[in-house]
Design an enzyme around this catalytic site. Structure first.
Site, PDB file in Angstrom:
ATOM      1  CG  ASP A 117      47.212  47.277  62.483  1.00  0.00           C
ATOM      2  OD1 ASP A 117      48.094  47.557  61.958  1.00  0.00           O
ATOM      3  OD2 ASP A 117      46.648  46.722  63.313  1.00  0.00           O
ATOM      4  CG  HIS A 124      48.225  50.810  65.911  1.00  0.00           C
ATOM      5  ND1 HIS A 124      46.973  50.762  65.245  1.00  0.00           N
ATOM      6  CD2 HIS A 124      48.601  49.566  66.034  1.00  0.00           C
ATOM      7  CE1 HIS A 124      46.668  49.404  65.180  1.00  0.00           C
ATOM      8  NE2 HIS A 124      47.634  48.756  65.510  1.00  0.00           N
ATOM      9  CG  HIS A 179      46.644  43.389  70.998  1.00  0.00           C
ATOM     10  ND1 HIS A 179      47.661  42.497  70.929  1.00  0.00           N
ATOM     11  CD2 HIS A 179      46.209  43.863  70.065  1.00  0.00           C
ATOM     12  CE1 HIS A 179      47.620  41.999  69.475  1.00  0.00           C
ATOM     13  NE2 HIS A 179      46.464  42.826  68.955  1.00  0.00           N
ATOM     14  CG  HIS A 198      47.268  47.135  68.810  1.00  0.00           C
ATOM     15  ND1 HIS A 198      47.890  46.547  67.839  1.00  0.00           N
ATOM     16  CD2 HIS A 198      47.939  46.563  69.907  1.00  0.00           C
ATOM     17  CE1 HIS A 198      48.733  45.340  68.082  1.00  0.00           C
ATOM     18  NE2 HIS A 198      48.845  45.628  69.322  1.00  0.00           N
ATOM     19  CG  ASP A 199      43.124  45.593  72.497  1.00  0.00           C
ATOM     20  OD1 ASP A 199      43.602  44.473  71.970  1.00  0.00           O
ATOM     21  OD2 ASP A 199      43.363  46.018  73.574  1.00  0.00           O
TER      22      ASP A 199
END
Length: 335
Positions: free
Chosen positions: A86, A217, A226, A252-253
């Protein structure tokens, strides 16, 4: 025109070409992951910073995190930086000339200590943009630090880093009607994932490095928003256990997190707090593994390795140490 199931020689030739073309579409040949090398220090040690979910043109404290990364990077004399994906919000890059690349990367991470190679994987937000642009070598002409590929292997002498493209594993992205994803180079999906897993197993089984670190990721284990990624637990985790992987590192989180496995030496390390974080993100009922540390603010992580020991440190956006963990390789245990 031929009849009774027979074809003229010219017709048979055309049909053969057509079948060959169709076969190449149905059963593609995915390239093996690129293998890269990065030397350790003269004394055999290695250190790097890990940051994820950062690309917001300096907003949401991204610039503060970058400043502290520069200070810690100098103190630790880091060898490189790992990005857990991201990299550019909200929807990746629009193309090779997207100003977001320089505004979210080049102009933000300006410290001298951060002018090292960056090794990056793609996140789900990156897949909402032009993936081919983000992994294109032309971006290295804009900023030589940048190296982003779908999946690749980094031999850093005492440590092997195995970067995995996790977004195509997640079923929900293929039924998401609210966003458009760039699946070029990924379809047919099953063939892509089969090839990726096969290549990863070959790399892990043949690895002779002292430490094995897998980077993706999406989280395998997470007490954050998540949470666990079921597809990675089903398809990837058994392989990591089978080949004695030491750490799985992800983003991701939007938090910092350390979970120790209860049935293997694997440490699950989340560094996805490079910019926007989610307050109150912790799942209080997470009990599957040993949750050692969780922080729902911005920050980053450092990894320090020698032949016999490893050190993990998490920092907040002010450079304050939040959590430390050390392990001896021979004992496979934390102290």
């Amino acid at each position: 025109m031929a009849s009774h199931g027979f074809y003229s020689k010219s017709q048979a030739s055309c049909i053969g070409v057509a079948l060959l073309f169709c076969t190449s579409l149905v059963i593609p040949s995915f390239a093996e992951p690129e293998r890269l090398e990065h030397p350790a220090k003269g004394d055999g040690s290695l250190s790097c910073l890990v940051v994820g979910d950062w690309g917001r043109r300096g907003f949401y404290n991204q610039s503060h995190v970058a400043f502290q990364m520069g200070k810690i990077g100098e103190k630790l004399d880091i060898d490189f930086v790992v990005s857990t994906g991201d990299n550019f919000y909200d929807n990746g890059l629009t193309g090779l000339n997207d100003q977001a690349f320089e505004e979210s990367f080049t102009k933000i991470y300006t410290a001298t200590s951060l002018q090292k190679q960056w090794y990056s994987v793609l996140g789900n937000h990156d897949y909402r943009g032009d993936v081919e642009a983000q992994v294109h070598p032309a971006l290295r002409m804009v900023d030589s630090r940048w190296l982003c590929l779908r999946s690749f292997i980094l031999n850093a002498e005492i440590a092997g880093f195995f970067f995995v493209d996790t977004t195509p594993f997640v079923n929900d992205y293929f039924t998401d009607m609210d966003h458009t994803y760039d699946w070029r180079g990924v379809t047919p999906r099953k063939a892509y994932l089969d090839s990726l897993l096969k290549d990863l197993e070959t790399a892990l089984s043949g690895s002779t490095e002292r430490w094995k670190i897998v980077v993706g990721h999406h989280a395998i284990k997470s007490a954050g928003y998540h949470g666990d990624t079921k597809e990675l637990n089903d398809l990837l985790l058994p392989m990591l256990k089978a080949y004695n992987v030491d750490m799985y590192v992800n983003g991701h989180d939007h938090c910092l997190e350390h979970i120790s496995s209860l049935d293997s030496p694997i440490q699950y390390l989340t560094s996805g707090a490079g910019s926007k974080a989610w307050r109150g993100d912790l799942n209080q009922h997470y009990e599957e593994d040993d949750l050692r540390f969780f922080y729902d603010g911005q920050g980053f992580m450092s990894v320090q390795l020698t032949k016999n020991d490893a050190g993990i440190t998490f920092y907040n956006a002010f450079g304050k140490i939040l959590h430390e963990w050390k392990a001896l390789k021979e004992l496979h245990s934390a102290v």
